[in-house]
Design a protein around this motif. Structure first.
Motif, short mmCIF file in Angstrom:
data_model
loop_
_atom_site.label_atom_id
_atom_site.label_comp_id
_atom_site.label_asym_id
_atom_site.label_seq_id
_atom_site.Cartn_x
_atom_site.Cartn_y
_atom_site.Cartn_z
N ILE A 206 0.84 -1.21 0.00
CA ILE A 206 0.00 0.00 0.00
C ILE A 206 0.87 1.25 0.00
O ILE A 206 0.60 2.22 -0.74
CB ILE A 206 -0.95 -0.02 1.20
N LEU A 207 1.93 1.26 0.82
CA LEU A 207 2.83 2.41 0.83
C LEU A 207 3.52 2.58 -0.52
O LEU A 207 3.73 3.71 -0.99
CB LEU A 207 3.85 2.26 1.95
N ALA A 208 3.87 1.47 -1.16
CA ALA A 208 4.46 1.55 -2.50
C ALA A 208 3.48 2.19 -3.47
O ALA A 208 3.86 3.02 -4.31
CB ALA A 208 4.86 0.15 -2.98
N VAL A 209 2.21 1.81 -3.38
CA VAL A 209 1.20 2.38 -4.27
C VAL A 209 1.06 3.88 -4.03
O VAL A 209 0.96 4.67 -4.98
CB VAL A 209 -0.15 1.66 -4.06
N MET A 210 1.08 4.30 -2.77
CA MET A 210 0.93 5.72 -2.47
C MET A 210 2.12 6.53 -2.97
O MET A 210 1.95 7.59 -3.58
CB MET A 210 0.71 5.92 -0.97
N PHE A 211 3.32 6.03 -2.76
CA PHE A 211 4.49 6.74 -3.28
C PHE A 211 4.54 6.68 -4.81
O PHE A 211 5.10 7.58 -5.44
CB PHE A 211 5.77 6.18 -2.67
N THR A 212 3.94 5.65 -5.40
CA THR A 212 3.83 5.62 -6.86
C THR A 212 2.94 6.76 -7.34
O THR A 212 3.24 7.41 -8.36
CB THR A 212 3.26 4.27 -7.31
N GLY A 213 1.85 7.03 -6.61
CA GLY A 213 1.01 8.18 -6.96
C GLY A 213 1.80 9.48 -6.91
O GLY A 213 1.65 10.35 -7.78
N THR A 214 2.67 9.62 -5.90
CA THR A 214 3.51 10.82 -5.81
C THR A 214 4.49 10.88 -6.97
O THR A 214 4.72 11.96 -7.55
CB THR A 214 4.28 10.84 -4.48
N ALA A 215 5.07 9.73 -7.33
CA ALA A 215 6.03 9.70 -8.44
C ALA A 215 5.35 10.08 -9.75
O ALA A 215 5.97 10.73 -10.61
CB ALA A 215 6.65 8.31 -8.54
N ILE A 216 4.10 9.69 -9.92
CA ILE A 216 3.36 10.09 -11.12
C ILE A 216 3.20 11.61 -11.15
O ILE A 216 3.33 12.23 -12.21
CB ILE A 216 1.99 9.39 -11.16
N ARG A 217 2.95 12.20 -10.00
CA ARG A 217 2.84 13.66 -9.92
C ARG A 217 4.17 14.31 -10.31
O ARG A 217 4.20 15.32 -11.03
CB ARG A 217 2.45 14.05 -8.49
N ARG A 218 5.27 13.76 -9.83
CA ARG A 218 6.59 14.31 -10.19
C ARG A 218 6.81 14.23 -11.70
O ARG A 218 7.32 15.18 -12.32
CB ARG A 218 7.70 13.54 -9.47
N TRP A 219 6.44 13.10 -12.27
CA TRP A 219 6.59 12.95 -13.73
C TRP A 219 5.74 13.98 -14.46
O TRP A 219 6.20 14.61 -15.43
CB TRP A 219 6.18 11.54 -14.15
N GLU A 220 4.50 14.17 -14.01
CA GLU A 220 3.61 15.13 -14.65
C GLU A 220 4.21 16.54 -14.63
O GLU A 220 4.05 17.31 -15.58
CB GLU A 220 2.27 15.12 -13.94
N GLN A 221 4.92 16.86 -13.55
CA GLN A 221 5.51 18.19 -13.42
C GLN A 221 6.88 18.30 -14.07
O GLN A 221 7.48 19.38 -14.06
CB GLN A 221 5.61 18.55 -11.94
N GLY A 222 7.39 17.19 -14.62
CA GLY A 222 8.68 17.24 -15.27
C GLY A 222 9.86 17.13 -14.33
O GLY A 222 11.00 17.39 -14.74
N THR A 223 9.61 16.71 -13.07
CA THR A 223 10.71 16.57 -12.11
C THR A 223 11.05 15.11 -11.83
O THR A 223 11.81 14.82 -10.90
CB THR A 223 10.36 17.27 -10.78
N GLY A 224 10.50 14.19 -12.60
CA GLY A 224 10.76 12.77 -12.43
C GLY A 224 10.44 12.02 -13.70
O GLY A 224 9.94 12.59 -14.67
N THR A 225 10.73 10.72 -13.70
CA THR A 225 10.46 9.88 -14.86
C THR A 225 9.45 8.79 -14.47
O THR A 225 9.13 8.61 -13.30
CB THR A 225 11.74 9.21 -15.38
N LEU A 226 9.00 8.06 -15.49
CA LEU A 226 8.07 6.96 -15.24
C LEU A 226 8.76 5.63 -14.99
O LEU A 226 8.09 4.64 -14.72
CB LEU A 226 7.11 6.82 -16.44
N ARG A 227 10.08 5.60 -15.05
CA ARG A 227 10.79 4.33 -14.83
C ARG A 227 10.51 3.76 -13.44
O ARG A 227 10.19 2.57 -13.32
CB ARG A 227 12.28 4.50 -15.08
N PRO A 228 10.63 4.55 -12.37
CA PRO A 228 10.32 3.97 -11.06
C PRO A 228 8.85 3.58 -10.91
O PRO A 228 8.53 2.63 -10.18
CB PRO A 228 10.70 5.08 -10.07
N VAL A 229 7.98 4.27 -11.61
CA VAL A 229 6.55 3.92 -11.58
C VAL A 229 6.35 2.53 -12.17
O VAL A 229 5.65 1.68 -11.60
CB VAL A 229 5.71 4.97 -12.34
N ALA A 230 6.99 2.29 -13.31
CA ALA A 230 6.85 0.99 -13.96
C ALA A 230 7.46 -0.13 -13.11
O ALA A 230 6.88 -1.21 -12.97
CB ALA A 230 7.53 1.03 -15.34
N LEU A 231 8.63 0.12 -12.52
CA LEU A 231 9.28 -0.90 -11.70
C LEU A 231 8.46 -1.18 -10.44
O LEU A 231 8.27 -2.35 -10.05
CB LEU A 231 10.69 -0.44 -11.32
#
Length: 410
Positions: free
Chosen positions: A242-267
């Motif tokens: 569950i915590l992984a899913v929640m931080f994945t939601g945050t990582a998606i937000r970072r990607w949307e803002q251009g401050t992260g990638t989708l690689r960690p989301v996929a992994l």
């Protein structure tokens, strides 16, 4: 779980300051959870190839992960954030707890609820599930992970590591796979820990909100939040997932803002899909590989579809349900329990009777939720915002690297 007011957006169709697509997602998630608890009235409603309840809560967790850190970073103020959180969650939660306890002479409390002080301590912190203890209402278990996530985000913000969301998503997902294979059960009983966690929670939040020893207190709270799901959680691997899913939601937000990638989301997504495969504690139908992957994959696809359509108007019924989703999430299960006590099970009743009772139960839940939202949630949220405003002349605490992101979310 339903979450805090969202950052303002030019793509709103609801009240000012809300993102309509997130409200629509909350509406979908709330409907799924309500449907999960309806088979007492309408038995054919439950599919066994797909878990409606897990689907709903995973959508909620993705939404929380997406918006909660952004809410904190936009404010740049831990004091304001926690006033908002506490006044958002506790008034209705305590009201539902009080009602269920008051009526326990009629409908006894669930067997999973301890009959001692640990129940009081764990309910006051909301850390029920990560202490292995049951809540007075069945749906309250998810609030444990909302609270754990808030505590972790607070600690990361205090030490300026909050932007590494993708890394934390992958680490929690990997830990869930390891914990599933290594732990048949949590190593420590949660009862005695309930008192210690309540003391740390109370003292830590008092320091965070007052500003005294804030960083040290935030780190202590974060360490507690990090260890409880593994040491005493009801299902350790699921808590980490569950915590992984929640931080994945945050990582998606970072990607949307251009401050992260989708690689960690996929992994992280791949590891979440594998989490129960080798788990020792995985004897439930909803964690069978086919059901689990279909369910969590469906939650991810639902979030992705809503995000892809976020520039378009959202269906008003779904956004309206999203507004009351926290109320609906908390009140529907006790209400269904009381109704079942009144009329009994309907397994042998004609389908038309089952359907009529199910529709009436859902309608009653929505009506009560509208009222609790109007007269409990909204006034308490407004009060929390007023109390959480920083004193005059007090600068926000936003770390310098976060200021651009905070502006970007407006």
């Amino acid at each position: 779980m339903p979450t805090a007011p969202d950052p303002p957006s030019t793509r709103e169709t609801g009240p000012p300051g809300r993102l309509a697509w997130l409200d629509a997602l909350r509406g979908v998630a709330a409907l799924a959870v309500v449907a999960e608890h309806l088979p007492w009235a309408l038995p054919p409603l439950r599919p066994y190839w797909f878990s409606l309840g897990v689907y709903g809560v995973m959508v909620f967790f993705l939404v929380s992960g997406y918006i909660i850190p952004a809410s904190l970073e936009r404010r740049g103020d831990l004091r304001a954030f926690w006033f908002s959180r506490l006044f958002r969650l506790y008034p209705l939660y305590l009201g539902v707890c009080g009602l269920v306890v008051a009526l326990s002479w009629w409908v006894p409390l669930r067997e999973a609820v301890p009959r001692d002080g640990s129940a009081v301590a764990s309910h006051l912190t909301m850390l029920l599930d990560v202490l292995g203890l049951g809540g007075v209402a069945d749906t309250m278990w998810t609030l444990s992970y909302e609270m754990v996530f808030y505590l972790l985000v607070t600690a990361l913000f205090a030490v300026r590591l909050h932007e590494r969301s993708g890394l934390f998503a992958v680490l929690f997902a990997a830990a869930s796979v390891v914990a599933g294979a290594a732990l048949a059960a949590a190593p420590l009983p949660g009862g005695p820990l309930a008192y210690a966690s309540a003391a740390v929670f109370t003292a830590g939040l008092a320091c965070v909100m007052s500003g005294r020893f804030r960083t040290a207190a935030a780190c202590a709270l974060g360490l507690m939040a990090l260890t409880l799901p593994v040491l005493s959680g009801r299902i350790p691997w699921l808590g980490l997932t569950i915590l992984a899913v929640m931080f994945t939601g945050t990582a998606i937000r970072r990607w949307e803002q251009g401050t992260g990638t989708l690689r960690p989301v996929a992994l992280a997504a791949a590891l979440v899909a594998l989490a129960p495969v080798w788990a020792v504690e995985a004897g439930w139908w909803w964690v069978e590989p086919g059901v689990w992957i279909t369910t969590v994959g469906g939650a991810g696809l639902t979030f992705a579809a809503a995000m892809a359509l976020r520039g378009r108007p959202m269906p008003r019924p779904l956004t309206s349900l999203g507004l009351i989703s926290y109320s609906l999430y908390l009140v529907h299960h006790p209400l269904f329990t009381f109704l079942r006590e009144l009329i009994g099970g309907l397994g042998g009743a004609p389908h038309v009777v089952q359907a009529a009772v199910a529709v009436a139960a859902v309608a009653a839940s929505v009506l009560v939720s509208v009222l609790t939202y109007r007269f409990v949630e909204r006034p308490m949220q407004d009060l929390g915002h007023r109390l959480g405003r920083s004193p005059a002349g007090r600068p926000p605490e936003t770390p310098a690297p976060t200021r651009d992101m905070a502006r970007h979310t407006n």
